[in-house]
Design a protein around this motif. Structure first.
Motif, PDB file in Angstrom:
ATOM      1  N   GLU A  88      -8.998  -2.355  13.904  1.00  0.00           N
ATOM      2  CA  GLU A  88      -8.184  -3.433  13.342  1.00  0.00           C
ATOM      3  C   GLU A  88      -8.472  -4.779  13.996  1.00  0.00           C
TER       4      GLU A  88
ATOM      5  N   ARG B 214     -14.057  -7.068   2.184  1.00  0.00           N
ATOM      6  CA  ARG B 214     -13.868  -5.666   1.820  1.00  0.00           C
ATOM      7  C   ARG B 214     -14.194  -4.773   3.022  1.00  0.00           C
TER       8      ARG B 214
ATOM      9  N   HIS C 277     -12.724   1.783   6.227  1.00  0.00           N
ATOM     10  CA  HIS C 277     -11.469   2.373   6.712  1.00  0.00           C
ATOM     11  C   HIS C 277     -11.042   1.729   8.033  1.00  0.00           C
TER      12      HIS C 277
ATOM     13  N   HIS D 197       0.821  -1.211   0.000  1.00  0.00           N
ATOM     14  CA  HIS D 197       0.000   0.000   0.000  1.00  0.00           C
ATOM     15  C   HIS D 197       0.857   1.265   0.000  1.00  0.00           C
TER      16      HIS D 197
ATOM     17  N   ASN E  67      -1.855   3.339   8.024  1.00  0.00           N
ATOM     18  CA  ASN E  67      -2.536   3.497   6.746  1.00  0.00           C
ATOM     19  C   ASN E  67      -3.031   4.931   6.613  1.00  0.00           C
TER      20      ASN E  67
ATOM     21  N   SER F  10      -9.386  -7.584   0.784  1.00  0.00           N
ATOM     22  CA  SER F  10      -9.479  -6.485  -0.174  1.00  0.00           C
ATOM     23  C   SER F  10      -9.800  -5.219   0.617  1.00  0.00           C
ATOM     24  N   SER F  11     -10.617  -4.340   0.104  1.00  0.00           N
ATOM     25  CA  SER F  11     -10.962  -3.098   0.796  1.00  0.00           C
ATOM     26  C   SER F  11     -12.228  -2.519   0.191  1.00  0.00           C
TER      27      SER F  11
ATOM     28  N   ASN G 172     -12.484   0.409  -0.363  1.00  0.00           N
ATOM     29  CA  ASN G 172     -12.000   1.484  -1.233  1.00  0.00           C
ATOM     30  C   ASN G 172     -12.066   1.103  -2.710  1.00  0.00           C
TER      31      ASN G 172
END
Length: 324
Positions: free
Chosen positions: A218, A182, A185, A90, A192, A126-127, A129
């Motif tokens: 997290e 996914r 935030h 990232h 990050n 994944s994310s 985002n």
């Protein structure tokens, strides 16, 4: 496109087996969190080119670059019950070629080994985002929404490609239970963009914009990964934390002063700071504090049985904590 198991299951085939769980990117914050939860009940093999200095004694660490052929030796060495893929780069300052080599080419090789060695479970982080903040986004995006996050942000294009490769693998190899998570935030001691933004001495906002945002601690992401390893679970899952809040409220909870700035000035200033290497925030990050990008996480709650354990206050304030 809907990819999900329609029934919730409590069967934990991965935990009941005698094979190992391979975690790529184990030396990152999330990797260590997943490892410390799983090693109590399963054999864990970590793959990361970085050293794992505070590694629990019963975790096996292979200091291997995931792009190298030595990765195959991890699969040859013994039975693998599951692979948890967290090894995504990232770094916004890395070149496009390096991003593609690390994120996409390496993942293709990893998928090849998962298929060749008939690994029964694959979990890919994944994310949210990948959907992308857009002015015309609906209030909540489902797992079937188009992945538009790479339109202005090249780093997200690789993540979208990883996500799409995992979806393709899902259909081509039904013998492997593939799960794509996914999360929104992620906040905490992770380094990050979202957490770093809330750590700024004065948090900039965009004049006239106060989008609703979703955050997740997290440790709750670790919990979602743990649930994804349950037998019978497969598909794509949006993962969200507590109820969404306006960005201004999130900043207020964090206790930092904020400074509203017109978008044109913020864009010009950030571009200059980025060029001088005085900021780690590329200009496209501004869209995350300008437009909404919220997800519908009903599927994760119903199928995975996931619910966040951390309140929004705990989640936001965790960016200044050293550990959880």
């Amino acid at each position: 496109m809907t990819i999900a198991n329609g029934k919730r299951t409590r069967q934990a085939a991965v935990r009941d087996g005698d094979g190992a769980v391979v975690i790529t990117g184990i030396c990152g914050r999330l990797g260590k969190g997943v490892a410390r939860v799983l090693h109590r009940e399963r054999k864990v093999i970590g793959v990361d080119r970085r050293p794992f200095l505070d590694k629990p004694k019963d975790i096996e660490h292979r200091q291997v670059d995931v792009r190298r052929k030595k990765l195959k030796d991890v699969f040859r060495a013994g039975k693998i019950d599951a692979v948890v893929h967290l090894g995504v780069m990232h770094d916004p300052r890395a070149s496009a070629a390096e991003h593609h080599s690390w994120n996409v080419a390496a993942f293709v090789k990893l998928l090849e080994y998962v298929a060749q060695f008939q690994v029964p479970k694959l979990v890919v982080l994944s994310s949210a985002n990948v959907y992308g903040p857009q002015p015309d986004n609906p209030q909540f995006l489902t797992e079937e929404s188009p992945l538009l996050g790479g339109a202005a942000f090249s780093e997200i294009r690789d993540l979208i490609e990883v996500d799409m490769l995992a979806q393709s693998f899902f259909w081509k190899h039904p013998e492997t239970e593939t799960v794509i998570l996914r999360p929104v935030h992620i906040l905490g001691a992770v380094r990050n963009a979202a957490s770093n933004y809330l750590r700024l001495d004065t948090v900039p906002t965009l004049l006239g914009f106060d989008p609703m945002v979703q955050v997740i601690h997290e440790s709750d992401v670790v919990r979602a990964i743990q649930l994804a390893l349950n037998g019978g679970v497969r598909g794509i899952f949006n993962v969200a934390g507590p109820d969404p809040l306006p960005l201004s409220r999130v900043i207020k909870i964090g206790g930092r002063p904020h400074l509203p700035v017109p978008y044109s000035i913020a864009k010009m200033f950030l571009h200059r700071m980025w060029s001088l290497r005085l900021s780690d925030f590329p200009v496209p990050e501004l869209d995350h504090i300008r437009y909404v990008c919220m997800v519908d996480d009903a599927r994760a709650r119903e199928v995975l049985g996931f619910a966040p354990s951390m309140s929004v206050d705990e989640t936001v304030r965790s960016v200044n904590a050293d550990r959880w």
